[in-house]
Enzyme design. Structure first.
Site, PDB file in Angstrom:
ATOM      1  N   ARG A 190       0.839  -1.202   0.000  1.00  0.00           N
ATOM      2  CA  ARG A 190       0.000   0.000   0.000  1.00  0.00           C
ATOM      3  C   ARG A 190       0.873   1.250   0.000  1.00  0.00           C
ATOM      4  O   ARG A 190       0.595   2.213  -0.721  1.00  0.00           O
ATOM      5  CB  ARG A 190      -0.935   0.017   1.212  1.00  0.00           C
ATOM      6  N   CYS A 247      -1.006   6.599   8.827  1.00  0.00           N
ATOM      7  CA  CYS A 247      -1.311   5.286   8.248  1.00  0.00           C
ATOM      8  C   CYS A 247      -2.409   5.529   7.227  1.00  0.00           C
ATOM      9  O   CYS A 247      -2.339   6.469   6.445  1.00  0.00           O
ATOM     10  CB  CYS A 247      -1.715   4.299   9.336  1.00  0.00           C
TER      11      CYS A 247
END
Length: 289
Positions: A190, A247
């Site tokens: 990611r 995040c």
């Protein structure tokens, strides 16, 4: 470890928790189990089995504010509530400044770390995460139960204290790029922009470093020793007080924040909106690698 209001170490063992539960008053136990792909899974797991006496803290209902209206770019997928709003949640749990709190989950600690960070942000020092979560508790012979939690006895209010947990907002972070270290807690694929299952845009904040939160854990599901974590963080060039953690939505970043504090590297900040907020504004830069 005592239930006095002085700050606790960020982690507590199952054996330490067993001793704390013999004191009066016992600590408040928060089961924070959650699944980003199924928002009801954590509560179902709680009903199936939890530490005796624990209550359930839902990530989206109690550890986040309501999402901004569709199309808004503010706050990300799990917006941080105001400190005043979260103080009302804490009071509804029966929390007072003198009472300790132990948070845990069944996913390696990211959701428990979110609750730990938020309580510290509220000004509550006597809070820790159960190292190893429910599995460690059961391995130590700790009692579990099923079903609904007993009704809470709400406190009249929870007074806000001084916070030691700084936050950084998107516009400020944009101005600071290149002068602070941004630490991204998402999985490597990611971070690199190879896949993005949750947000509309793949990639990362330019200049960010990647530290997948699960790398803070050993094979037994417990946090690595403080010295080992510190050596890793120092090898990455991280310096206390100069790190902004993010995040996808400000949740797993708290795992890195906890690991940094466990390693004795206090003072790092959280970017609450994280990638879900940052990437929603096309004017903000995106990097892929």
């Amino acid at each position: 470890m005592s239930t006095a209001a002085k700050p606790w170490a960020p982690l507590i063992t199952a054996e330490q928790l067993q001793a704390l539960l013999q004191q009066t008053p016992p600590p408040l136990l928060l089961d924070c189990s959650f699944d980003l792909a199924d928002s009801g899974a954590g509560e179902r797991a709680f009903l199936d089995r939890h530490i005796a006496g624990a209550r359930y803290a839902h990530l989206e209902h109690e550890l986040s504010a309501p999402k901004s209206p569709e199309g808004s770019i503010r706050g990300g997928r799990h917006p941080l509530p105001t400190r005043e709003a979260f103080a009302e949640v804490a009071a509804s749990w029966g929390l007072t400044p003198e009472r300790g709190v132990v948070c845990y989950d069944q996913q390696g600690g990211p959701y428990a770390a979110r609750a730990w960070w938020m309580l510290r942000w509220l000004g509550h020092g006597a809070v820790a995460v159960l190292d190893g979560g429910l599995a460690a508790w059961q391995a130590a012979g700790g009692p579990v139960e099923s079903g609904e939690a007993a009704p809470a006895q709400p406190a009249s209010s929870y007074p806000l204290g001084d916070t030691t947990m700084p936050t950084v907002q998107a516009d400020t972070l944009l101005r600071q790029l290149g002068r602070v270290t941004v630490l991204d807690a998402r999985a490597g694929e990611r971070f690199r922009g190879e896949t993005e299952p949750l947000d509309a845009v793949a990639g990362h904040i330019p200049g960010a470093l990647n530290r997948f939160f699960k790398d803070n854990l050993g094979s037994d599901g417990r946090f690595l020793p403080a010295a080992a974590l510190r050596a890793t963080f120092e090898a990455m060039g991280l310096k206390p007080g100069q790190v902004v953690n993010q995040c996808g939505s400000g949740v797993t970043a708290c795992h890195n924040l906890l690991a940094l504090e466990h390693a004795g590297m206090n003072g790092s900040a959280l970017y609450p909106g994280s990638w879900s907020e940052w990437s929603a504004d096309p004017a903000r830069p995106v990097a892929r690698s």
